[in-house]
Design an enzyme around this catalytic site. Structure first.
Site, PDB file in Angstrom:
ATOM      1  N   SER A  80      -5.570   0.609  -7.406  1.00  0.00           N
ATOM      2  CA  SER A  80      -5.670   0.856  -5.973  1.00  0.00           C
ATOM      3  C   SER A  80      -5.785   2.198  -5.190  1.00  0.00           C
ATOM      4  O   SER A  80      -6.013   2.329  -4.217  1.00  0.00           O
ATOM      5  CB  SER A  80      -4.954  -0.191  -5.095  1.00  0.00           C
ATOM      6  OG  SER A  80      -5.736  -1.629  -5.036  1.00  0.00           O
ATOM      7  N   LYS A 139      -8.518   3.925  -4.087  1.00  0.00           N
ATOM      8  CA  LYS A 139      -9.158   3.626  -2.820  1.00  0.00           C
ATOM      9  C   LYS A 139      -9.509   4.657  -1.772  1.00  0.00           C
ATOM     10  O   LYS A 139     -10.509   4.760  -1.357  1.00  0.00           O
ATOM     11  CB  LYS A 139      -8.679   2.114  -2.279  1.00  0.00           C
ATOM     12  CG  LYS A 139      -9.061   1.125  -3.237  1.00  0.00           C
ATOM     13  CD  LYS A 139      -8.370  -0.239  -2.713  1.00  0.00           C
ATOM     14  CE  LYS A 139      -8.693  -1.361  -3.717  1.00  0.00           C
ATOM     15  NZ  LYS A 139      -7.899  -2.634  -3.922  1.00  0.00           N
ATOM     16  N   TYR A 150     -16.444  -0.173  -9.602  1.00  0.00           N
ATOM     17  CA  TYR A 150     -15.241  -0.394  -8.978  1.00  0.00           C
ATOM     18  C   TYR A 150     -14.385  -0.881  -9.980  1.00  0.00           C
ATOM     19  O   TYR A 150     -13.127  -0.138 -10.108  1.00  0.00           O
ATOM     20  CB  TYR A 150     -15.151  -1.613  -8.099  1.00  0.00           C
ATOM     21  CG  TYR A 150     -13.927  -1.996  -7.528  1.00  0.00           C
ATOM     22  CD1 TYR A 150     -13.185  -1.300  -6.688  1.00  0.00           C
ATOM     23  CD2 TYR A 150     -13.566  -3.107  -8.082  1.00  0.00           C
ATOM     24  CE1 TYR A 150     -12.141  -1.546  -6.134  1.00  0.00           C
ATOM     25  CE2 TYR A 150     -11.995  -3.611  -7.587  1.00  0.00           C
ATOM     26  CZ  TYR A 150     -11.402  -2.928  -6.596  1.00  0.00           C
ATOM     27  OH  TYR A 150     -10.179  -3.275  -6.419  1.00  0.00           O
ATOM     28  N   TYR A 199      -0.208  -2.564   1.042  1.00  0.00           N
ATOM     29  CA  TYR A 199      -0.316  -3.766   0.927  1.00  0.00           C
ATOM     30  C   TYR A 199       0.173  -4.220   2.167  1.00  0.00           C
ATOM     31  O   TYR A 199       0.246  -3.779   3.174  1.00  0.00           O
ATOM     32  CB  TYR A 199       0.260  -4.239  -0.294  1.00  0.00           C
ATOM     33  CG  TYR A 199      -0.384  -3.958  -1.747  1.00  0.00           C
ATOM     34  CD1 TYR A 199      -1.752  -3.823  -1.792  1.00  0.00           C
ATOM     35  CD2 TYR A 199       0.484  -3.119  -2.546  1.00  0.00           C
ATOM     36  CE1 TYR A 199      -2.296  -3.530  -3.007  1.00  0.00           C
ATOM     37  CE2 TYR A 199      -0.126  -2.844  -3.920  1.00  0.00           C
ATOM     38  CZ  TYR A 199      -1.456  -2.805  -3.821  1.00  0.00           C
ATOM     39  OH  TYR A 199      -2.092  -2.440  -5.203  1.00  0.00           O
ATOM     40  N   VAL A 255      -1.428  -1.852  -8.689  1.00  0.00           N
ATOM     41  CA  VAL A 255      -0.489  -2.672  -9.426  1.00  0.00           C
ATOM     42  C   VAL A 255      -0.021  -2.179 -10.662  1.00  0.00           C
ATOM     43  O   VAL A 255       0.596  -3.232 -11.294  1.00  0.00           O
ATOM     44  CB  VAL A 255      -1.553  -4.097  -9.433  1.00  0.00           C
ATOM     45  CG1 VAL A 255      -1.701  -4.843  -8.086  1.00  0.00           C
ATOM     46  CG2 VAL A 255      -2.886  -3.948  -9.934  1.00  0.00           C
TER      47      VAL A 255
HETATM   48  N1  GLU Z   1      -8.299  -3.294 -10.020  1.00  0.00           N
HETATM   49  C1  GLU Z   1      -7.288  -4.027  -9.156  1.00  0.00           C
HETATM   50  C2  GLU Z   1      -8.035  -5.276  -8.604  1.00  0.00           C
HETATM   51  O1  GLU Z   1      -8.984  -5.005  -7.928  1.00  0.00           O
HETATM   52  C3  GLU Z   1      -6.598  -3.036  -8.198  1.00  0.00           C
HETATM   53  C4  GLU Z   1      -5.753  -3.879  -7.427  1.00  0.00           C
HETATM   54  C5  GLU Z   1      -4.812  -3.029  -7.119  1.00  0.00           C
HETATM   55  O2  GLU Z   1      -3.968  -1.938  -7.381  1.00  0.00           O
HETATM   56  O3  GLU Z   1      -4.241  -3.365  -5.732  1.00  0.00           O
HETATM   57  O4  GLU Z   1      -7.661  -6.293  -8.435  1.00  0.00           O
END
Ligand code: GLU
Length: 320
Positions: A65, A68, A190, A242, A260
């Site tokens: 993430s 992002k 993605y 988060y 994550v």
């Molecule tokens: N590739 C993970 C997902 O989309 C990223 C989640 C994350 O790092 O929050 O579930």
């Protein structure tokens, strides 16, 4: 020569938190479950390119993430704020990163730091770049890190095989016309962007690129237009950690994003990029050691954006 004060500080914190034996590595993407719980690195890069690091700063892991904010920045830069905000909001969701919900009324995802919003942003990039979208993303991330990055094929395949929830999100977005018909192709980009391999060292340079108003402080390459940095940092400030984002803003007080895989990157505007890597996660999905290190660094260096007691004293005196 005497050791720099910042180097001593991160070595102290690394020693202090290495024994913190709490948290679980993410397993919902099966390949991530193989991470080593003892890996632990801390890296700081100043906006003028000085590097302080300790621990496992060269160990590669997937960006997840933490991709992002960078794709959001690309979309803002390439498509403009008005167009991007038609498709994604800027409001914290108060829900999990992978929750399947949209804002009532507009049907937009709440913000680009959660999966609904990030998949929408990647689909916007895909509508513009088509088959070359991932190459454009990889080139931009590589410029931010200052070296050519690659993907972890096993993590990418693992997420493709098991990412049913993200697939459901992409189709929900398609239903509401938030992504174009090539939702599956955008989703594939993605998954790939999440599988880009970085080290803690890379991540701190990427954070320092944002702290340095879009210019990589080591290569001097202008990676992001200065006009989109404010958008990136404000979303990271309100939505980057988060469902702990409010507490993070309160306790640490700088824009940040975690993933994550166990990385956390934080940006002290115009001063510093910081990164911590340690795979065990707390209940919110944030690196357990990463949170502790950042909370303590912010307190010891007076990094909080609204810190009235320390600002201009300890940290600025040491670094600038
Ligand atoms: N590739 C993970 C997902 O989309 C990223 C989640 C994350 O790092 O929050 O579930």
């Amino acid at each position: 020569m005497e050791k720099h004060e910042l180097q001593s500080l991160i070595e102290d914190l690394h020693g202090k938190y290495q024994s913190l034996d709490e948290g679980e590595v993410a397993t919902y993407i099966p390949e991530l479950g193989k991470a080593n719980v003892d890996d632990f690195g801390v890296c700081l890069v100043t906006s003028d390119g000085r590097i302080f690091e300790t621990g496992d700063c060269d160990r590669p892991f997937t960006i997840q993430s933490m991709s992002k904010p960078f794709t959001f920045g690309m979309a803002i830069e390439e498509l403009g704020q008005e167009k991007v905000l038609q498709y994604v909001g800027v409001e914290p969701s108060g829900d999990a990163f992978n929750s399947i919900e949209l804002q009532s009324g507009t049907n937009r995802p709440y913000n680009p730091m959660i999966n609904t919003g990030a998949i929408t942003v990647t689909a916007l990039l895909h509508a513009r770049h088509g088959d070359r979208t991932f190459d454009a993303v990889l080139a931009r991330f590589s410029a931010a890190a200052g070296r050519p990055l690659t993907i972890d094929e096993a993590v990418y395949q693992s997420e493709c095989r098991t990412g049913h929830r993200n697939r459901a999100i992409a189709h929900l977005l398609l239903n509401f016309d938030m992504v174009h018909q090539e939702a599956e192709a955008a989703l594939d980009v993605y998954f790939k962007q999440c599988s880009i391999l970085v080290t803690c060292h890379d991540l701190a340079i990427m954070a320092a690129t944002l702290s340095n108003m879009g210019r990589n402080p080591l290569t001097r390459h202008e990676v992001f237009d200065i006009r989109c940095i404010r958008d990136m940092l404000s979303i990271m400030f309100t939505c980057g950690m988060y469902d702990y984002s409010g507490q993070w803003a309160y306790r640490v007080g700088v824009p940040a994003k975690s993933g994550v895989s166990g990385g956390v990157m934080a940006v002290v505007n115009r001063q510093l990029g910081m990164a911590v890597y340690s795979p065990p996660l707390d209940m919110h999905g944030n690196s357990r050691r990463g949170i502790e290190v950042c909370v303590e660094l912010a307190a010891r260096l007076g990094l909080h954006a609204f810190d009235c007691l320390n600002f201009g004293s300890s940290f600025l005196k040491v670094v600038l």
